[in-house]
Design an enzyme around this catalytic site. Structure first.
Site, PDB file in Angstrom:
ATOM      1  CG  ASP A 227     -19.377  38.529   3.737  1.00  0.00           C
ATOM      2  OD1 ASP A 227     -19.519  37.291   3.781  1.00  0.00           O
ATOM      3  OD2 ASP A 227     -18.773  39.170   4.615  1.00  0.00           O
TER       4      ASP A 227
ATOM      5  CG  MET B 164     -11.876  46.602  18.239  1.00  0.00           C
ATOM      6  SD  MET B 164     -12.574  45.027  18.782  1.00  0.00           S
ATOM      7  CE  MET B 164     -11.110  44.233  19.423  1.00  0.00           C
ATOM      8  CB  VAL B 165     -18.267  47.713  15.754  1.00  0.00           C
ATOM      9  CG1 VAL B 165     -19.456  48.632  15.490  1.00  0.00           C
ATOM     10  CG2 VAL B 165     -17.798  47.060  14.467  1.00  0.00           C
TER      11      VAL B 165
END
Length: 829
Positions: A617, A506-507
């Site tokens: 990415d 989670m951020v």
């Protein structure tokens, strides 16, 4: 109880009444006994014959045994459990076997009080052909009916089950027995994956193990009784084992699965197991991106080896080759980039299973997780599980052998221990003498690199990639932030502060005590997943500073935590401003400036160091925007150092996101900086067309953005697919040059693609055409750079691009400058 499989007389609700009964499996050997009974009894439409002391194929050899009957059985209990055979001395059942091979052996225990016996107080051992299956077995208080199931290979024409009471007053009992042949492919000797801290390798000779069933789970479905299973098994729901229920969403299908040769059969698992599943709950607003679904099952602790059989059937995808996900067991990567389409004969909803062999740890729990792969597209990010079975590998030595070996090991251990202590004492004396003579040479931080991160109770982990140079004189310690400060800044990780989530965790939005806004990325507490990405992010970001690269403020590794703290990017991911979130559309000029900024950041990564850094990415979610819409490249967890000066590529496993992945890298597993160029080409078309890189909801020709946009570009009709919001803003020559730039980035072979420096120069050219309507003066006398239709010419850079690169490559020892986005704090982080 970890080993309790079911309470058979509790009524259960079947999930699908519409599924027809399968044709029953007919085992060659099929011995069903109602123990202690004088008449036959039935259970789930199967007839159990009365056991007998008379000679026969199923013979009882027990002089010291009695039959007992429950005179007051519960109203809903099966007749099979109204009687029992009690062994007051050693007794056995013998069965003539028609075929050698893998067999099921099931013991039914349903204690009651009758005559002089309270069956709940029984204590006994059970062996099969000398293999000890139950040692000093005793039903726990409160236990009712229990089935103990074993899968083992029988290699003789006679099978003998021996019951041995424990203690002078002990006795054993059993209510019913099942011995029947398993399907030939139920346990195969090859293909199982041994999962450990050292990686994954093949496990062989699986059929030689004695397996005890611990859990059999119908994931996403309801309880299934033996009526719905051709091997007469019970499957229970997974609800009680889900760690975080909000992460999972039930999925179901009304279509019978497509059983195929080479995949799972109806004997491996019934249709109802494959017709239900748990998938990622992407509709949960707090879980908007990458996360895992995790189940926790109680098992035997202390390094006991288990077979974990996971069942999969893609009932959630609209087409093949859209579902990629990872499997983890006990925190270790068990199967990377699992593609169910590749395990079946190109047909959706085809059941498959994968066997894993895993040792339990000291926690007494087995954790199984599924989560999105790095190959997953952002629109189709998903993972699923249909069923799970956990079987313990039984130590099959009989009790006498165990005691003899224990005594032998005590003797050997005493001798070896004495020798080791003597040798250690000698070594200690020699080392002490040597240390007095030679004073140790002091070594600097720079000479040894970074001390490995210590995590998970202080266990030492391997050093980061040596290709990443160590940072300046303060090392990594200058970036450490106390956990208490992060906890305070996030209000103890208040869920209302969540601004996103990823494969790492989670951020959270937070404000440090020096009033600096930051984004706090928190790995799942105590998890070993994401450790390589955690290390790589710190290694890469601690040594680079650039106005177009997101800066690392610090990290935390206290309390078994993996936390990364970045500068806060007010406007969030570029993707959010292109489609799907309701933000005002970006102008064509804004989009060009964002692409130019991201290209500058990538160009610096590729050329700012001896080997360069390959991002691996690049996608619109990893290009973030600050409050002024300045683009910064983010998420360096998959980054790798580029090839050495005498190499052309880096050989490595494929990483990246589906839809952005370089096809040449995917085919050859040879990574170069041109792989980033390909991904950036997809982003360019994403910016122009304002649609995802992969959209399965569209027609087959439009699903893949890169392929679809290239077709229009090659037809010279790119204007037909431009985002309607900007279609009137773009000057034709600007669009033409932009399309050519993206097309060159998406060349099939890396050698035909431009460098990021070439891409940067051409994007600035596009902006110049858009603003002035005039072509730029040729650079370095190269006329080819003037014509908007010309191909890329390496080495052609505008003066301002060259100045930009020189500007950003200034020494990292510069203290503070508005040039860099690196955040500085009062404590010198």
């Amino acid at each position: 109880m970890a080993t309790q499989l079911l309470i058979v007389f509790v009524p259960s609700i079947l999930l699908f009444c519409i599924v027809p009964f399968s044709f029953s499996f007919t085992p060659l050997d099929n011995h069903l006994l109602s123990c202690g009974s004088h008449t036959n009894a039935s259970l789930f439409n199967r007839v159990f014959a009365a056991d007998s002391t008379e000679p026969g194929s199923d013979s009882l050899a027990a002089e010291e045994s009695v039959s007992v009957t429950n005179r007051n059985p519960p109203a809903n209990s099966p007749v099979l459990y109204h009687t029992a055979r009690v062994f007051t001395g050693v007794g056995s059942y013998r069965f003539d076997m028609k075929r050698n091979g893998t067999h099921f052996v099931r013991f039914h225990f349903s204690p009651f009080s009758a005559q002089a016996f309270d069956l709940k107080s029984a204590k006994f051992s059970v062996s099969v052909n000398g293999n000890s299956l139950l040692r000093e077995f005793q039903l726990r208080n409160g236990s009712s009916s229990m089935i103990k199931e074993y899968v083992l290979k029988i290699e003789s024409n006679l099978l003998e089950i021996v019951f041995t009471p424990v203690g002078d007053s002990g006795f054993g009992f059993v209510n019913a027995l099942e011995v029947f042949t398993a399907p030939g492919d139920f346990i195969i000797d090859y293909g199982a994956r041994l999962v450990s801290s050292s990686g994954v390798e093949e496990y062989r000779n699986l059929s030689s193990q004695v397996l005890e069933t611990v859990h059999r789970i119908n994931v996403g479905g309801l309880k299934l009784t033996p009526f719905n299973d051709t091997l007469w098994r019970t499957w229970i729901p997974d609800d009680d084992y889900l760690v975080f229920k909000e992460a999972a969403k039930r999925a179901s299908s009304t279509h019978t699965p497509n059983y195929q040769k080479g995949g799972a059969s109806q004997e491996i698992a019934p249709a109802n197991v494959y017709m239900t599943a748990q998938e990622m709950n992407r509709e949960n607003l707090s879980l908007t991106s990458r996360f895992n679904i995790t189940w926790k099952f109680p098992v035997a602790s202390g390094g006991v080896r288990h077979l974990v059989r996971l069942h999969f059937c893609d009932i959630v995808s609209p087409a093949l080759n859209l579902l990629y996900f990872d499997v983890y067991i006990n925190g270790y990567s068990a199967y990377k980039d699992l593609d169910l389409s590749s395990l079946t004969i190109h047909m959706l909803a085809s059941p498959v299973y994968v066997d894993f062999v895993v040792d339990s740890d000291d926690s007494g729990d087995m954790e199984i997780s599924v989560g999105p792969s790095d190959l997953s597209s952002s629109m189709r990010m998903n993972a699923l599980l249909n069923g799970a079975e956990i079987m313990k590998m039984v130590n099959v030595m009989d009790s006498h052998t165990v005691h003899r070996r224990e005594k032998l090991w005590v003797l050997v251990g005493s001798i070896v221990g004495g020798v080791v202590i003597l040798l250690l004492a000698i070594v200690a004396v020699l080392v002490a003498f040597k240390c007095r003579k030679r004073k140790p040479k002091q070594r600097t931080v720079e000479s040894v690199g970074w001390t490995p991160l210590r995590m998970f109770g202080g266990s030492s982990l391997s050093r980061m990639s040596e290709a990443h140079a160590s940072p300046g004189s303060h090392g990594y310690l200058g970036l450490k932030i106390p956990f208490a400060e992060i906890q305070s800044a996030t209000n103890n990780f208040d869920r209302s502060l969540i601004i996103g989530s990823g494969g790492f965790g989670m951020v959270f939005k937070a404000v440090l005590k020096d009033n600096v806004k930051v984004a706090v990325k928190r790995g799942m507490p105590g998890s070993r997943q994401g450790l390589p990405e955690f290390q790589t992010e710190i290694t890469v970001l601690s040594k680079i500073r650039h106005r177009h690269l997101v800066s690392l403020v610090g990290y935390c590794e206290e309390n078994c935590e993996m936390i990364l703290v970045y500068e806060y990017m007010e406007k969030g991911p570029l993707k959010r401003h292109l489609y799907g979130s309701g933000h005002p559309p970006l102008s064509w000029r804004q989009r060009l400036e964002i692409c130019i900024g991201a290209a500058r950041g990538l160009h610096y990564l590729h050329t700012g160091f001896a080997q360069g850094i390959i991002h691996r990415d690049i996608k619109s979610t990893n290009i973030l925007l600050d409050e002024n819409y300045v683009a910064k490249v983010a998420d360096f967890g998959l980054s790798r150092s580029g090839p050495c000066i005498n190499e052309t590529h880096v050989s490595t496993g494929v990483k990246g996101s589906f839809g952005y992945l370089d096809p040449e890298y995917f085919r050859r597993q040879q990574l170069t900086d041109k792989s980033d160029v390909y991904s950036f080409g997809v982003v360019l078309f994403e910016v122009l067309c304002a649609r995802p890189a992969v959209d399965p909801q569209l027609t087959r020709e439009q699903v893949n953005l890169a392929e679809w946009a290239l077709e229009w570009q090659k037809k010279g009709m790119l204007e037909q697919i431009v985002d309607p919001h900007i279609v009137g803003e773009i000057k034709p020559d600007s669009l033409k040059k932009f399309g050519e730039t993206a097309e060159k980035c998406l060349a099939d072979y890396g050698v035909d693609r431009p460098t990021m420096g070439d891409v940067l120069w051409n994007l600035e050219y596009v902006l110049q055409i858009q603003e002035s309507g005039q072509l730029r003066e040729p650079n370095n006398g190269n006329e080819a750079a003037v014509n908007v239709t010309t191909s890329f010419v390496p080495g052609t850079r505008s003066n301002n691009v060259r100045r930009d690169r020189d500007y950003e490559n200034t020494s990292s020892d510069i203290s503070t400058s508005q040039v860099f986005s690196q955040l500085m704090t009062n404590e010198g982080r």
